[in-house]
Design a protein around this motif. Structure first.
Motif, short mmCIF file in Angstrom:
data_model
loop_
_atom_site.label_atom_id
_atom_site.label_comp_id
_atom_site.label_asym_id
_atom_site.label_seq_id
_atom_site.Cartn_x
_atom_site.Cartn_y
_atom_site.Cartn_z
N GLU A 60 -3.08 -11.43 0.07
CA GLU A 60 -2.41 -11.68 -1.20
C GLU A 60 -2.53 -13.14 -1.63
OE1 GLU A 60 -1.10 -9.58 -3.20
OE2 GLU A 60 -0.67 -7.75 -2.05
N GLU A 82 -8.53 -0.54 -2.47
CA GLU A 82 -7.21 -1.16 -2.61
C GLU A 82 -7.32 -2.62 -3.00
OE1 GLU A 82 -3.44 -2.55 0.20
OE2 GLU A 82 -4.78 -0.96 0.92
N LYS A 86 -6.58 -4.69 -6.55
CA LYS A 86 -5.57 -5.76 -6.57
C LYS A 86 -6.19 -7.07 -7.06
CE LYS A 86 -2.47 -4.04 -2.94
NZ LYS A 86 -2.00 -4.22 -1.55
N SER A 351 0.30 6.93 -0.06
CA SER A 351 0.55 5.93 -1.10
C SER A 351 -0.49 6.09 -2.20
CB SER A 351 0.45 4.53 -0.50
OG SER A 351 1.29 4.38 0.61
N ASN A 352 -0.33 5.31 -3.27
CA ASN A 352 -1.35 5.34 -4.30
C ASN A 352 -2.56 4.53 -3.85
OD1 ASN A 352 -0.84 2.61 -4.84
ND2 ASN A 352 0.43 3.04 -6.61
N THR A 354 -3.63 1.67 -4.36
CA THR A 354 -3.42 0.28 -3.98
C THR A 354 -2.47 0.13 -2.80
OG1 THR A 354 -1.56 -0.06 -5.52
CG2 THR A 354 -3.79 -0.47 -6.37
N ALA A 356 0.58 1.29 -2.60
CA ALA A 356 1.97 1.18 -3.02
C ALA A 356 2.66 2.53 -3.06
CB ALA A 356 2.06 0.51 -4.40
N LYS A 357 3.97 2.52 -2.96
CA LYS A 357 4.77 3.75 -3.07
C LYS A 357 4.66 4.29 -4.49
CE LYS A 357 9.59 5.36 -2.82
NZ LYS A 357 9.28 6.60 -2.11
N ASP A 397 -0.96 10.77 -9.14
CA ASP A 397 -0.19 9.53 -9.01
C ASP A 397 -0.07 8.81 -10.35
OD1 ASP A 397 0.01 9.96 -6.28
OD2 ASP A 397 -1.52 8.50 -5.73
N GLU A 401 3.33 8.07 -12.36
CA GLU A 401 3.71 6.67 -12.50
C GLU A 401 3.78 6.24 -13.96
OE1 GLU A 401 2.16 4.71 -8.31
OE2 GLU A 401 0.71 4.96 -9.93
N ARG A 429 4.32 12.27 -1.27
CA ARG A 429 4.86 11.15 -2.06
C ARG A 429 6.38 11.14 -2.07
NH1 ARG A 429 -0.36 10.81 -1.44
NH2 ARG A 429 -1.45 9.61 -3.01
#
Length: 667
Positions: A60, A82, A86, A351-352, A354, A356-357, A397, A401, A429
């Motif tokens: 990150e 992923e 990002k 997760s998706n 990336t 993430a939840k 997803d 979302e 999920r």
């Protein structure tokens, strides 16, 4: 004249390939390595392996580094999509080590995100940018061996035994040969087939593969045959447990071309590459002398594209379409041998894309439907076209979302695969069942009988991992059976609590719907209160399939206006009639011509095009907005095949057509 500033590179994942790429940056004309992101910054030797680069703790940190322009993704395969996404969302240009993703569906999301962000994103097949590859293409195009007929190429080595700790044998790391090295022979075969046809690359008509799957479930050696539209046949193979000769052979009508280790070109640090042209006993060697470092060519090609504002590599580098085509071949190869990685299953892919939840959004508008206790999104998602959970979950997803909560399934779709995918999705999920509205359908012809409803619902609910549906529709009608028997069967499921909202008919006539309602009222049964017929700005001239019923004409509109029964409408955008592939002079799509081509429909299409121009939108957006704007509840069922298509459809939901515009579109 000012000096051109170098492209400042960062690398995610400091493994062997990252060090090789760093060498390429160091010997490039356009790039400079400034930072390395690692999860283990204290690992000995990092500073020596990447001299001059800052060592950052965590991936990150690189995404937010203002001194980094472009990022090279060098993680294991499972992290490519992923971290590419990002990075793109962080405004960084990206070059992703091959394979850019595990599947074409995953890769398509990367390119979609790059397009939205306006950044460069491409896949790193370094040999594609090397002068030796250009020379091979030139020889093929010039007819050095006549007409190309067969391509044989391999990339295989022997790891010397099963090593359970190694990533190449790890199923959850997408190990094996096909993804790791199989993409090289596939990409070269498609490139040569394209050159022989005077195009960039050519996609095969047929892909048939075989493989040996080892004890960890990955392919340890595998081969595939590709048949191209120009009658070229390619035989490709890869391995991690078998040493192959790794020679590219292009066999033509007058001879053959042979190149050893074509991906190595003139060598990692430059040198002389050799292309052999063999005609009978005559052998000619074409030498490609190149001092440039192998990986420097892709660094510079990426740098030039970034400086020019281009989103992808130019030919013969891997363009977006090229990368998707390459992965589609490998998808088909894997499908033919039954190779699915653990990380692609619902048990592991929780997760998706990336990491993430998956959390419900609120961008998609909702509406109230009589008979349903929950408000529902103004469109429903259908997902019957996807081959597996991993590909379908991308769209599921994204829809959820965005705020979508209405899902369309049917017992017959994919032989039950669609229902199973949905069950795996909402449980993996942890999506609360009370937050979603589920449409089920059953008793499709030829098994269109009342007693099939309960039997098929048993299986559907088990597949979908739920104990009820919110909306249920008979998928077809059988007019030889009294309508009362169908009402009785569905009413029984309401009483059992397995239909907890409304039921009705899909592809039922309004006469049969009225007859069913009258019977229910007279006999104290639950009345049908849902419809699932075609409804579109373009009126269906003949049934797409036997038994289809459209509800788009004036008589149907009046019926729906009076009764206000919700219509969960399929093919609401005319199955492509409002896209560029349709037109009065375009007659190559048999279904569109047969079902939609009429003067009245073309007049409506012309008006949709005109209104789209006025609103700065697309005709297909107008077609969807028209359906939603009806003075009776029509809920379009959309079936996007990619996340890009889904987001494009959802973007139309902010168009609010007036009653006058609706009437004008109807002409």
């Amino acid at each position: 004249m000012t000096d051109v500033q170098p492209i400042r590179w960062g690398i995610i994942g400091p493994g062997t390939i990252a060090r090789t790429f760093a060498d390429g940056v160091a010997h490039s004309k356009t790039g400079k390595l400034v930072a390395i992101a690692t999860r283990n910054p204290d690992k000995p030797g990092l500073a020596d392996a990447f001299p001059g680069a800052r060592i950052l703790h965590g991936y990150e940190a690189l995404l937010s580094d203002s001194e980094v322009d472009a990022i090279y993704i060098a993680t294991p395969h499972t992290g490519h999509a992923e971290w590419a996404i990002k990075a793109v969302r962080g405004g960084k240009h990206v070059l992703v080590e091959k394979p850019i993703a595990l599947s074409a569906c995953d890769a398509d999301v990367i390119f979609h995100e790059a397009k939205k962000a306006g950044v460069f994103a491409s896949e790193a097949y370094m040999y594609r940018l090397h002068p030796q590859t250009a020379k091979i293409i030139e020889l093929v195009k010039d007819g050095a061996i006549g007409d190309v007929r067969i391509i044989r190429t391999s990339f295989g080595f022997n790891m010397g035994g099963f090593k359970p700790e190694h990533r190449l044998f790890a199923n959850d790391a997408a190990g094996g040969g096909i993804l790791d090295v199989g993409g090289y022979p596939v990409s070269m075969a498609r490139l040569i087939a394209g050159a022989a046809s005077g195009t960039s690359v050519l996609e095969p008509e047929k892909v048939s593969g075989v493989a040996h799957l080892g004890q960890s479930g990955v392919d340890e050696w595998a081969s595939a045959v590709l048949k191209f539209p120009n009658d070229i046949i390619a035989e490709v193979s890869c391995s991690i447990m078998a040493q192959q000769d790794n020679v590219l052979r292009i066999i033509g009508s007058q001879g053959r071309i042979e190149v050893e280790n074509f991906w190595f070109a003139s060598g990692h640090k430059g040198g002389v590459g050799k292309i052999e042209i063999i005609k009978g006993d005559d052998r000619q060697t074409v030498e490609v002398r190149e001092d440039g470092w192998l990986y420097a060519f892709e660094v510079d090609a990426a740098g030039e594209a970034i400086r020019a504002g281009k989103p992808e590599f130019a030919y013969p580098g891997m363009s977006w379409a090229d990368s998707l085509g390459n992965l589609q071949v490998m998808d088909r190869w894997r499908a033919s041998v039954g190779l699915e990685y653990g990380v692609e299953t619902a048990a592991k892919r929780v997760s998706n894309i990336t990491g993430a939840k998956v959390v419900a959004g609120n961008a998609v508008p909702k509406r109230n439907i009589p008979g349903l206790s929950k408000s529902v999104s103004v469109v429903a998602l259908g997902f019957e076209f996807f081959p597996n959970f991993a590909s379908a979950s991308l769209t599921l997803d994204n829809f959820y979302e965005a705020g979508g909560n209405l899902f369309d399934t049917a017992y017959i779709y994919g032989g039950g695969k669609t229902e199973s995918i949905f069950g795996d999705w909402h449980t993996s999920r942890n999506v609360p069942r009370e937050d979603i509205v589920l449409i089920g359908k059953g008793a499709h012809s030829p098994l269109c009988y009342p007693d099939m409803i309960g039997k098929q619902l048993d299986q559907s609910l088990e597949r979908m991992k739920t104990d009820y549906v919110d909306v249920y529709c008979m998928h077809r009608d059988n007019t030889e059976v009294p309508v009362s028997e169908f009402v009785d069967a569905m009413d029984a499921e309401v009483k059992r609590g397995r239909i907890r909202g409304i039921f009705g008919g899909s592809n039922w006539t309004r006469e049969r719907m009225d007859e069913a309602a009258a019977y229910a009222q007279k006999n104290g049964k639950t009345a049908p209160a849902a419809l699932s017929n075609n409804f579109s700005l373009a009126e269906m001239l003949v049934p797409i399939w036997t038994g289809c019923v459209a509800a788009s004409d004036d008589g149907w509109k009046e019926w729906q206006r009076e009764r206000q029964i919700p219509n969960f409408a399929w093919s609401s955008q005319g199955r492509g009639f409002f896209t560029e592939k349709a037109g009065r002079d375009k007659l190559d799509d048999e279904e569109i011509v047969r079902v939609w081509y009429s003067d009245r429909n073309f007049e409506r299409r012309d008006r949709a095009i005109q209104l789209a121009k006025e609103l700065g939108r697309s005709p297909i957006h107008i077609a969807l907005a028209y359906v939603v704007a009806q003075p009776f509840p029509v809920i379009p069922l959309i079936g996007p095949r990619t996340v890009a298509e889904l987001e494009d459809s959802l973007s139309a939901l902010d168009i609010k057509l007036t009653p006058e515009q609706v009437l004008w579109l109807e002409a």
